[in-house]
Design a protein around this motif. Structure first.
Motif, PDB file in Angstrom:
ATOM      1  N   ALA A 100     -71.663  91.366  71.164  1.00 19.17           N
ATOM      2  CA  ALA A 100     -70.308  91.143  70.780  1.00 19.17           C
ATOM      3  C   ALA A 100     -69.925  92.804  70.191  1.00 19.17           C
ATOM      4  N   ASP A 101     -68.560  92.710  69.931  1.00 18.72           N
ATOM      5  CA  ASP A 101     -68.010  94.119  69.416  1.00 18.72           C
ATOM      6  C   ASP A 101     -68.026  93.950  68.004  1.00 18.72           C
ATOM      7  N   LEU A 102     -67.830  95.356  67.480  1.00 16.68           N
ATOM      8  CA  LEU A 102     -67.875  95.489  66.008  1.00 16.68           C
ATOM      9  C   LEU A 102     -67.068  94.497  65.239  1.00 16.68           C
ATOM     10  N   LYS A 103     -65.880  94.362  65.794  1.00 19.98           N
ATOM     11  CA  LYS A 103     -64.735  93.263  65.150  1.00 19.98           C
ATOM     12  C   LYS A 103     -65.629  92.060  64.809  1.00 19.98           C
ATOM     13  N   GLU A 104     -65.896  91.304  65.946  1.00 22.38           N
ATOM     14  CA  GLU A 104     -66.455  90.105  65.816  1.00 22.38           C
ATOM     15  C   GLU A 104     -67.755  90.148  65.054  1.00 22.38           C
ATOM     16  N   TRP A 105     -68.580  91.286  64.856  1.00 23.67           N
ATOM     17  CA  TRP A 105     -69.817  91.140  63.987  1.00 23.67           C
ATOM     18  C   TRP A 105     -69.289  91.360  62.678  1.00 23.67           C
ATOM     19  N   ASN A 106     -68.226  92.144  62.231  1.00 21.79           N
ATOM     20  CA  ASN A 106     -67.629  92.019  60.976  1.00 21.79           C
ATOM     21  C   ASN A 106     -66.854  90.996  60.516  1.00 21.79           C
ATOM     22  N   ASP A 107     -66.218  90.219  61.598  1.00 26.41           N
ATOM     23  CA  ASP A 107     -65.730  88.964  61.186  1.00 26.41           C
ATOM     24  C   ASP A 107     -66.621  87.828  60.763  1.00 26.41           C
ATOM     25  N   THR A 111     -71.040  99.768  62.312  1.00 25.31           N
ATOM     26  CA  THR A 111     -71.454  99.632  63.505  1.00 25.31           C
ATOM     27  C   THR A 111     -71.775  98.427  63.555  1.00 25.31           C
ATOM     28  N   ALA A 112     -71.760  97.791  64.856  1.00 28.51           N
ATOM     29  CA  ALA A 112     -72.107  96.340  65.060  1.00 28.51           C
ATOM     30  C   ALA A 112     -73.583  96.054  64.875  1.00 28.51           C
ATOM     31  N   GLU A 113     -74.459  96.964  65.096  1.00 30.04           N
ATOM     32  CA  GLU A 113     -75.756  96.864  64.583  1.00 30.04           C
ATOM     33  C   GLU A 113     -76.122  96.696  63.122  1.00 30.04           C
ATOM     34  N   ALA A 114     -75.281  97.530  62.329  1.00 26.67           N
ATOM     35  CA  ALA A 114     -75.262  97.325  60.922  1.00 26.67           C
ATOM     36  C   ALA A 114     -74.794  96.262  60.295  1.00 26.67           C
ATOM     37  N   ALA A 115     -73.746  95.881  60.943  1.00 21.12           N
ATOM     38  CA  ALA A 115     -73.041  94.406  60.743  1.00 21.12           C
ATOM     39  C   ALA A 115     -73.930  93.176  60.947  1.00 21.12           C
ATOM     40  N   ARG A 116     -74.706  93.285  62.094  1.00 21.86           N
ATOM     41  CA  ARG A 116     -75.578  92.198  62.552  1.00 21.86           C
ATOM     42  C   ARG A 116     -76.914  92.298  61.460  1.00 21.86           C
ATOM     43  N   GLU A 117     -77.240  93.481  60.964  1.00 23.86           N
ATOM     44  CA  GLU A 117     -78.305  93.642  60.261  1.00 23.86           C
ATOM     45  C   GLU A 117     -78.219  92.847  58.796  1.00 23.86           C
ATOM     46  N   ARG A 118     -76.845  93.345  58.189  1.00 26.03           N
ATOM     47  CA  ARG A 118     -76.269  92.763  57.004  1.00 26.03           C
ATOM     48  C   ARG A 118     -76.315  91.378  56.905  1.00 26.03           C
ATOM     49  N   LEU A 119     -75.644  90.829  58.084  1.00 22.72           N
ATOM     50  CA  LEU A 119     -75.768  89.428  58.162  1.00 22.72           C
ATOM     51  C   LEU A 119     -77.097  88.849  58.101  1.00 22.72           C
ATOM     52  N   GLU A 176     -81.172  86.982  65.201  1.00 29.66           N
ATOM     53  CA  GLU A 176     -82.425  87.999  65.717  1.00 29.66           C
ATOM     54  C   GLU A 176     -82.294  87.878  67.211  1.00 29.66           C
ATOM     55  N   ARG A 177     -82.106  87.051  67.832  1.00 32.95           N
ATOM     56  CA  ARG A 177     -82.347  87.035  69.400  1.00 32.95           C
ATOM     57  C   ARG A 177     -81.170  87.600  70.055  1.00 32.95           C
ATOM     58  N   ILE A 178     -79.984  87.817  69.375  1.00 33.85           N
ATOM     59  CA  ILE A 178     -78.638  88.352  69.831  1.00 33.85           C
ATOM     60  C   ILE A 178     -78.578  89.780  69.635  1.00 33.85           C
ATOM     61  N   PRO A 179     -78.529  90.614  70.772  1.00 38.03           N
ATOM     62  CA  PRO A 179     -78.539  91.994  70.792  1.00 38.03           C
ATOM     63  C   PRO A 179     -77.317  92.523  70.080  1.00 38.03           C
ATOM     64  N   PRO A 180     -77.058  93.450  69.308  1.00 43.20           N
ATOM     65  CA  PRO A 180     -75.833  93.668  68.602  1.00 43.20           C
ATOM     66  C   PRO A 180     -74.718  94.194  69.676  1.00 43.20           C
ATOM     67  N   GLY A 181     -74.976  94.636  70.960  1.00 37.11           N
ATOM     68  CA  GLY A 181     -74.114  94.957  72.157  1.00 37.11           C
ATOM     69  C   GLY A 181     -73.455  93.766  72.567  1.00 37.11           C
TER      70      GLY A 181
END
Length: 82
Positions: free
Chosen positions: A46-53, A66-74, A39-44
């Motif tokens: 890391a890039d989209l690939k890293e969030w999806n990984d 999007t990175a934001e969507a991957a972060r929220e799903r995580l 929650e403390r890590i802004p989506p930006g």
């Protein structure tokens, strides 16, 4: 010399794991703690690939657009009991 830590490696450290593979065996408490850290890590950060990984590694969820969507799903996945 500049070192860049990959998102999964950073998450492993934040969760207190000795090895990256330890992320697969997090307790409920550790999952909640990791979600709080994410929650403390802004989506930006890391890039989209890293969030999806990270999403795929921790949950086997499909990639997000999007990175934001991957972060929220995580965050959602880590917040629910296994």
């Amino acid at each position: 010399m500049i070192f860049k830590t990959e998102l999964l490696d950073a998450l492993s450290m934040l969760a207190g794991c000795t090895y990256l593979s330890d992320l697969h065996a997090l307790s409920v408490w550790q999952r909640a703690r990791l979600a709080h850290e994410i929650e403390r890590i802004p989506p930006g950060t890391a890039d989209l690939k890293e969030w999806n990984d990270a999403l795929a590694y921790l949950s086997r969820e499909p990639p997000q657009e999007t990175a934001e969507a991957a972060r929220e799903r995580l965050l959602h996945v880590l917040s629910r009991p296994r």
